[in-house]
Design a protein around this motif. Structure first.
Motif, mmCIF file in Angstrom:
data_model
loop_
_atom_site.group_PDB
_atom_site.id
_atom_site.type_symbol
_atom_site.label_atom_id
_atom_site.label_comp_id
_atom_site.label_asym_id
_atom_site.label_seq_id
_atom_site.Cartn_x
_atom_site.Cartn_y
_atom_site.Cartn_z
ATOM 1 N N PRO A 297 49.097 46.261 50.256
ATOM 2 C CA PRO A 297 47.832 45.693 50.226
ATOM 3 C C PRO A 297 46.840 46.242 49.134
ATOM 4 C CG PRO A 297 48.438 46.378 52.558
ATOM 5 C CD PRO A 297 49.500 46.790 51.593
ATOM 6 N N LYS A 298 45.888 45.779 48.624
ATOM 7 C CA LYS A 298 45.013 46.026 47.338
ATOM 8 C C LYS A 298 43.582 45.295 47.637
ATOM 9 C CE LYS A 298 47.753 47.899 44.491
ATOM 10 N NZ LYS A 298 47.822 49.209 43.843
ATOM 11 N N PRO A 299 42.804 46.152 47.299
ATOM 12 C CA PRO A 299 41.331 45.528 47.247
ATOM 13 C C PRO A 299 41.298 44.451 46.245
ATOM 14 C CG PRO A 299 41.462 48.014 46.962
ATOM 15 C CD PRO A 299 42.868 47.680 46.759
ATOM 16 N N LEU A 300 40.292 43.444 46.531
ATOM 17 C CA LEU A 300 40.133 42.425 45.653
ATOM 18 C C LEU A 300 41.497 41.718 45.206
ATOM 19 C CD1 LEU A 300 37.196 43.515 43.474
ATOM 20 C CD2 LEU A 300 36.977 41.873 45.140
ATOM 21 N N LEU A 301 42.251 41.701 46.209
ATOM 22 C CA LEU A 301 43.774 41.016 45.962
ATOM 23 C C LEU A 301 43.851 39.892 45.115
ATOM 24 C CD1 LEU A 301 46.891 41.636 46.842
ATOM 25 C CD2 LEU A 301 46.334 40.052 48.774
ATOM 26 N N PRO A 302 43.411 38.986 45.176
ATOM 27 C CA PRO A 302 43.571 37.794 44.313
ATOM 28 C C PRO A 302 43.195 38.104 42.846
ATOM 29 C CG PRO A 302 42.156 36.863 46.188
ATOM 30 C CD PRO A 302 42.217 38.516 46.348
ATOM 31 N N TYR A 303 42.108 38.980 42.786
ATOM 32 C CA TYR A 303 41.762 39.383 41.506
ATOM 33 C C TYR A 303 42.896 40.269 40.724
ATOM 34 C CZ TYR A 303 39.372 41.285 37.395
ATOM 35 O OH TYR A 303 39.056 41.813 35.984
ATOM 36 N N TYR A 304 43.336 41.032 41.681
ATOM 37 C CA TYR A 304 44.643 41.974 41.139
ATOM 38 C C TYR A 304 45.663 41.163 40.565
ATOM 39 C CZ TYR A 304 47.264 46.165 40.888
ATOM 40 O OH TYR A 304 48.178 47.301 40.746
ATOM 41 N N CYS A 305 45.808 40.087 40.883
ATOM 42 C CA CYS A 305 47.117 39.201 40.789
ATOM 43 C C CYS A 305 46.883 38.575 39.317
ATOM 44 C CB CYS A 305 47.145 38.209 41.774
ATOM 45 S SG CYS A 305 47.956 38.839 43.361
ATOM 46 N N THR A 306 45.671 38.791 38.728
ATOM 47 C CA THR A 306 45.472 38.340 37.272
ATOM 48 C C THR A 306 46.134 39.037 36.386
ATOM 49 O OG1 THR A 306 43.439 39.544 37.280
ATOM 50 C CG2 THR A 306 43.232 37.132 38.034
ATOM 51 N N LEU A 307 46.917 40.126 36.777
ATOM 52 C CA LEU A 307 47.696 41.095 35.972
ATOM 53 C C LEU A 307 48.671 40.107 35.424
ATOM 54 C CD1 LEU A 307 47.713 44.319 38.143
ATOM 55 C CD2 LEU A 307 46.667 44.085 35.897
#
Length: 767
Positions: A297-307
């Motif tokens: 899991p990640k904080p601000l998960l959808p934004y992390y996927c912008t990688l």
């Protein structure tokens, strides 16, 4: 066809004169064939149409690159093999740790072993979970998407920019530094300073973060949903999303991007690790729907996927072993509002970006007041004084004047006093680039920690700030400054101290002064270090020269290695520099230090140095790897805060980087026809930005430009403008955001993490 006719004719001709004619025709044909071959060969090496920036493949949209059809299977097999190897290695490590733990009697050592065991077992469980979830790349149907997802679209956030913004006009600005070595977005030399304006600043990702509320807003994905375990994000692409050449963005394009970047043809070792570490599954459901699953899991998960970004497959129809050379000057279509104008390229001097008139995002809520000017002209000018003069006479529209000599002296000109040129100081809330000196630990003398510590005390940075920068700048402390609660506030830069510097140098064996005062070892090795830096700024050379003089008082000889910015960057990335003065660009919302300091980006399995990675210090340490893994795998903001504080402390303790200076503001000079927002949520520029020019919220008012030029010719003046925009005060004035959006306007400083903060004591000369 001509050859066939000649051959057929020759079989029927018996007359000698006709035979001679046939021979002549064959000779002409051979000459033409050779010429065509030479022309085709030349086209693969220069900027001809087949190589040029405006080249477009003559294939249908959606055509997949050669070799892509087998990529998913090959990638899945590669990842499964890697997981199996890591599983075996981790199990072996756990067995050895357990044996040591049960044999060890010292309680403190047992405690450390137990902590390592817990960490390794957690890592092993992640490996097992990834193995149980199946292949990395999967293809399913829309019926496989969970029905109980809570979809979001972020449209409840306020608009960005100013409704009064006008479209049109041309903005001309200075591009400091050398012309880029390549226009490729990946591969050798692609990570230059100009890749921001060319790609990173204008590409529209899956989602974005609202610069005022801090909430997630749509990009090329119009909606998204998180899984209950907060590891998977489901995306649905905006049906309007297009590349700059008109091709529709599709879900499979994310895999195309992976294929291009991880291929051996790209010669970019970073991305194989990047995709392995940052995702465990990508599933394509149809052309517009897909999901990305992270290992943890990640904080601000959808934004992390912008990688993960898409790439237009048809553009890479000629992808193969010659990719690096063949695509050297080709600019791929992007999702952004601008594209490189082919006839606006002057190699070595100029690049023009052209706004796409029918850009798919021109009427979207969060981008309709952005990307306003029709053309952005980047002029590569090697001499700063020439750029300043071009700005003064109106040949450049805007200029960064943050440097004290520009603000206090060079802008004391009639054009400013008469109101033709405006000046603004804009305080930003943004991660500060780690401007400083990176020390290459793979080369003497910086392979010795004591030398690195002494080197830090030998640089009189504060004197530069007080005198050269007239106190306008501040000293950097933590490597990750400007990240709010994620910045470790207890780390302080080491002060200039000849006594402390000499003590550390003595511990490294430099105990004998040479006749010129430089220290040496008993074997004659002098204490010498070279600093590589771009020669684009005379001020920088002068500044480092002052550091050199003060370093001599500490027994240290600094050699300055000024190079053309492109050459300097290449030398640094090839890790041939002993030390390098530079800075990386950082982006919110939190630090990601793995690529800069993890051992996997320093040495390969055979112990050979890996070049062209961001670990330019070539630092490799198992303890640091563990801390970086904790930072990368943090599931909550609290976990991330603790992990990243420890990473920053380790960077400080190991003295890998000498922090230099920063500012809390950007100062701009701009002709009065360049306009800036003044709306309810955006004053001059949104606050979460490093440079207001990167926001693309400005516009050019051609009527004001005409008025200004006429007034200048006639001797009429306007009121002098010298504005200050303090974003902390501005955010406090936005009452509607106080509780409605739950945005934290001011970063809080949390408590000191466990184990406190260690500051090393310099060893005595005797020690």
């Amino acid at each position: 066809e001509i050859a066939s006719c000649l051959v057929g004719s020759e079989m029927c001709i018996r007359d000698s004169s006709m035979l001679k004619l046939s021979a002549i025709l064959r000779t002409i044909l051979a000459s033409v064939s050779v010429s065509l071959l030479l022309t085709a060969s030349a086209g693969c090496k220069d900027s001809s149409q087949s190589q040029g920036v405006g080249w477009q493949p003559n294939v249908p949209f959606g055509t997949l690159p050669p070799g892509f059809d087998t990529f998913p299977e090959r990638w899945n097999r590669q990842i499964n093999d890697r997981l199996a190897r890591e599983e075996a290695a981790k199990q072996k490590e756990i067995r050895e740790l357990r044996e040591k733990f049960f044999k060890e009697e010292d309680p403190k050592i047992r405690e450390k072993l137990q902590s390592k065991l817990i960490s390794d077992e957690a890592a092993l469980s992640v490996i097992h979970r990834r193995q149980s979830e199946g292949d990395y790349i999967q293809f399913k149907t829309p019926a496989d998407i969970p029905a109980d997802l809570k979809w979001e679209d972020g449209l409840d956030n306020p608009e960005i920019g100013d409704p009064n913004a006008k479209k049109g006009g041309v903005l001309r600005q200075w591009a400091p530094g050398s012309y880029p070595d390549t226009f490729r977005p990946n591969g050798p030399n692609s990570n230059s300073g100009f890749r921001g304006p060319l790609y990173d600043e204008i590409i529209i990702g899956l989602v974005s973060i609202h610069p005022v509320t801090g909430k997630i807003i749509p990009g090329i994905a119009r909606k998204w949903a998180e899984s209950p375990d907060r590891r998977t994000v489901y995306f649905e692409l905006d049906p309007d999303a297009r590349y700059s050449d008109g091709a529709k963005v599709k879900a499979v394009d994310l895999l195309v991007n992976m294929y291009i970047r991880t291929s051996e043809h790209s010669r970019d070792v970073f991305y194989n690790n990047f995709y392995y570490q940052n995702a465990s599954n990508i599933t394509i459901y149809d052309d517009s729907r897909f999901s990305v699953t992270l290992p943890s899991p990640k904080p601000l998960l959808p934004y992390y996927c912008t990688l993960f970004i898409p790439s237009p497959p048809h553009f890479y129809c000629e992808f193969g072993p010659s990719y690096v050379e063949r695509y050297q000057w080709r600019v791929p279509p992007t999702t952004g509002a601008y594209v490189v104008k082919p006839d606006g390229i002057i190699r070595g001097r100029q690049v023009i970006l052209q706004r796409i008139p029918d850009w798919w995002g021109k009427d979207k809520k969060f981008t309709k007041y952005m990307y306003n000017v029709d053309q952005i002209v980047y002029n590569f000018i090697g001499e700063p004084s020439k750029a300043i003069e071009l700005f003064r006479i109106g040949e450049l529209d805007v200029l960064n004047i943050t440097k004290p000599e520009l603000w206090h002296e060079r802008m004391e000109i009639p054009e400013v006093h008469n109101g033709y040129i405006n000046r603004s100081t804009f305080y930003t809330i943004y991660p500060r680039p780690p401007t400083g000196i990176f020390l290459n630990t793979s080369k003497p003398p910086f392979n010795d920690l004591n030398v690195r510590l002494g080197f830090q005390h030998a640089l009189n940075i504060q004197n530069i700030i007080d005198i050269t920068f007239r106190g306008d700048y501040q000293r950097l402390n933590s490597y990750d400054s400007g990240f709010g609660k994620f910045t470790n506030p207890y780390i302080k830069a080491r002060p200039y101290s000849p006594e402390q510097a000499r003590a550390f140098f003595a511990s490294a064996g430099y105990t004998i002064p040479c006749p010129d005062g430089i220290l040496r070892k008993p074997d004659g090795t002098r204490l010498t270090a070279a600093i590589t830096f771009p020669n684009s700024s005379p001020t920088l050379a002068s500044t480092l020269g002052k550091l050199k003089e003060d370093a001599r008082k500490c027994g240290l000889e600094i050699q300055l290695d000024p190079l053309d910015s492109t050459v300097a960057f290449r030398k640094i990335m090839e890790k041939r520099a002993q030390a390098s003065f530079m800075a990386w660009g950082f982006t919110p919302p939190h630090p990601m230090n793995e690529q800069g300091f993890h051992s996997r980006y320093a040495y390969d399995e055979r112990g050979s140095l890996i070049t062209y990675t961001n670990n330019i210090t070539a630092y490799a340490d198992k303890e640091m790897d563990k801390l970086l893994d904790d930072e990368t795998n943090a599931a909550t903001e609290d976990e991330l805060q603790k992990a990243t504080w420890k990473v920053q402390q380790k960077i400080h303790d190991e003295a890998l980087w000498v922090p230099c200076w920063t500012t809390e503001f950007i100062r701009l000079g701009y002709w009065r026809w360049v306009k800036w927002p003044n709306s309810a949520t955006t004053q001059f520029c949104h606050p979460v930005v490093f440079d207001p020019m990167e926001s693309y919220l400005y516009w050019v008012d051609n009527d004001v430009k005409k008025e200004t030029l006429e007034a200048k010719r006639e001797g009429r003046t306007f009121e002098e403008v010298d504005a200050v925009y303090d974003q902390y005060r501005f955010l406090d004035s936005i009452d509607s955001l106080d509780n409605k959006d739950g945005a934290d306007k001011l970063p809080s400083v949390p408590a000191i993490p466990e184990n406190g903060v260690t500051q090393e004591e310099p060893p005595t000369t005797e020690k």
